[in-house]
Design an enzyme around this catalytic site. Sequence first.
Site, mmCIF file in Angstrom:
data_model
loop_
_atom_site.group_PDB
_atom_site.id
_atom_site.type_symbol
_atom_site.label_atom_id
_atom_site.label_comp_id
_atom_site.label_asym_id
_atom_site.label_seq_id
_atom_site.Cartn_x
_atom_site.Cartn_y
_atom_site.Cartn_z
ATOM 1 N N THR A 164 -5.849 -7.654 6.532
ATOM 2 C CA THR A 164 -6.209 -7.746 7.954
ATOM 3 C C THR A 164 -5.929 -9.119 8.569
ATOM 4 O O THR A 164 -5.403 -9.213 9.684
ATOM 5 C CB THR A 164 -7.700 -7.377 8.132
ATOM 6 O OG1 THR A 164 -7.875 -6.038 7.646
ATOM 7 C CG2 THR A 164 -8.141 -7.450 9.570
ATOM 8 N N SER A 173 0.872 -1.183 0.000
ATOM 9 C CA SER A 173 0.000 0.000 0.000
ATOM 10 C C SER A 173 0.904 1.227 0.000
ATOM 11 O O SER A 173 2.121 1.126 0.210
ATOM 12 C CB SER A 173 -0.855 -0.002 1.267
ATOM 13 O OG SER A 173 -0.010 0.130 2.400
ATOM 14 N N HIS A 222 -11.777 -6.705 -2.944
ATOM 15 C CA HIS A 222 -10.991 -6.121 -1.839
ATOM 16 C C HIS A 222 -11.705 -6.390 -0.526
ATOM 17 O O HIS A 222 -12.863 -6.806 -0.504
ATOM 18 C CB HIS A 222 -10.875 -4.609 -2.038
ATOM 19 C CG HIS A 222 -9.839 -4.218 -3.033
ATOM 20 N ND1 HIS A 222 -8.697 -3.534 -2.682
ATOM 21 C CD2 HIS A 222 -9.754 -4.430 -4.367
ATOM 22 C CE1 HIS A 222 -7.972 -3.326 -3.774
ATOM 23 N NE2 HIS A 222 -8.587 -3.858 -4.811
ATOM 24 N N HIS A 233 -12.762 -2.760 4.146
ATOM 25 C CA HIS A 233 -11.419 -2.985 4.682
ATOM 26 C C HIS A 233 -11.435 -3.079 6.213
ATOM 27 O O HIS A 233 -12.292 -2.480 6.857
ATOM 28 C CB HIS A 233 -10.492 -1.839 4.264
ATOM 29 C CG HIS A 233 -10.219 -1.805 2.788
ATOM 30 N ND1 HIS A 233 -10.833 -0.921 1.941
ATOM 31 C CD2 HIS A 233 -9.421 -2.573 2.009
ATOM 32 C CE1 HIS A 233 -10.412 -1.132 0.703
ATOM 33 N NE2 HIS A 233 -9.555 -2.133 0.711
ATOM 34 N N ASP A 264 -0.875 -1.459 -4.285
ATOM 35 C CA ASP A 264 -2.269 -1.534 -3.833
ATOM 36 C C ASP A 264 -2.797 -0.112 -3.578
ATOM 37 O O ASP A 264 -2.094 0.718 -2.978
ATOM 38 C CB ASP A 264 -2.290 -2.360 -2.532
ATOM 39 C CG ASP A 264 -3.682 -2.705 -2.070
ATOM 40 O OD1 ASP A 264 -4.578 -2.837 -2.915
ATOM 41 O OD2 ASP A 264 -3.866 -2.871 -0.837
#
Length: 302
Positions: free
Chosen positions: A251, A49, A205, A176, A81
């Site tokens: 996560t 990310s 996602h 998310h 990402d």
Amino acid sequence: MIATAKSVLRKAQKGRYSVGAFNIYNIETLHAVIKAAEHLKSPVIIQTSESAITYAGLETISELMHISARAAKVPVVIHLDHGRNISLIKQAIKAEYTSVMIDASHYNFEKNISLTQDIVKSARSKNISVEAELGIIGGKEDDLSGTSWCTDPKQAVEFVKRTGIDSLAIAIGTSHGAYKTKGISLRLDILKEIRKHVSIPLVLHGASLVQKKDITKARNTGITLGKAQGIPKDQIKKAIRLGICKINVDTDLRLAFSTALREHTQHHPESINPRDALSYAEEATQKSVEEHLKLFGSEGKA
Ligand code: G3H
Ligand code: 13P
Ligand code: ZN
């Protein structure tokens, strides 16, 4: 071996399985993902990310990913990402990422299209794949927050046609982070409708499972998780059957890593070698990646 997202995802689409895309930010998470993929002979996507790049440094993390991917016995895609910073996306292209995501989904439709077109133009000449997002994937995680808006199938058709992207991230109720609210029942009807009219690979996602067993383990180490909940496995399986071929997971790996770090430090108060706890956390992360790769059906597909 280093691979482009285009080749790996097209193969997954034909074979009706999904390729796992896992967020990495240090040597341990990078090694965990690649070891898991090699162990299961699965293709894999390693992704950073923007905040992981800020944490590790673009040159450093990019070099590490390239070295590991080159040496890997399975196809490894090096992906950016949620690229929101246009200059950073272009830096990632220059650093030879093999795939980038331009996430301009928070802008209006026309601006999303024009920003995406610009990135497609920069990536094309270098044979780098481009993923873009339409609709809003909700959830609160660092600077990614917002309401969840499902992707409009009609807009998806126009978006893909006008941008020339290689894959499309769609919003069908996932979000998310560890506190998913709508994921229990994904809008598979919308996925079905998009798949009917859009032929490029579709991306899911916010797909972490946040399973009860992992929540319990985390809580036992003192991690406070509130009302954590993820996406049920059967919903993921249905989404794959309906045409999702890239699935993003961050996560679940954070949960595995953090829990293992705590377990190790609690059970080994005598240890002053950080590598002991970090290796233990890497193993736990690898196990979590393997569980996901099996669920996604990519085992043995390398
Ligand atoms: O999709 C978002 C990822 O989980 C990135 O999170 O910005 O904290 O690395 P991060
Ligand atoms: P999770 O937070 O559900 O792991 O989603 C990660 C993700 O979508 C990264 O782009
Ligand atoms: Zn995401």
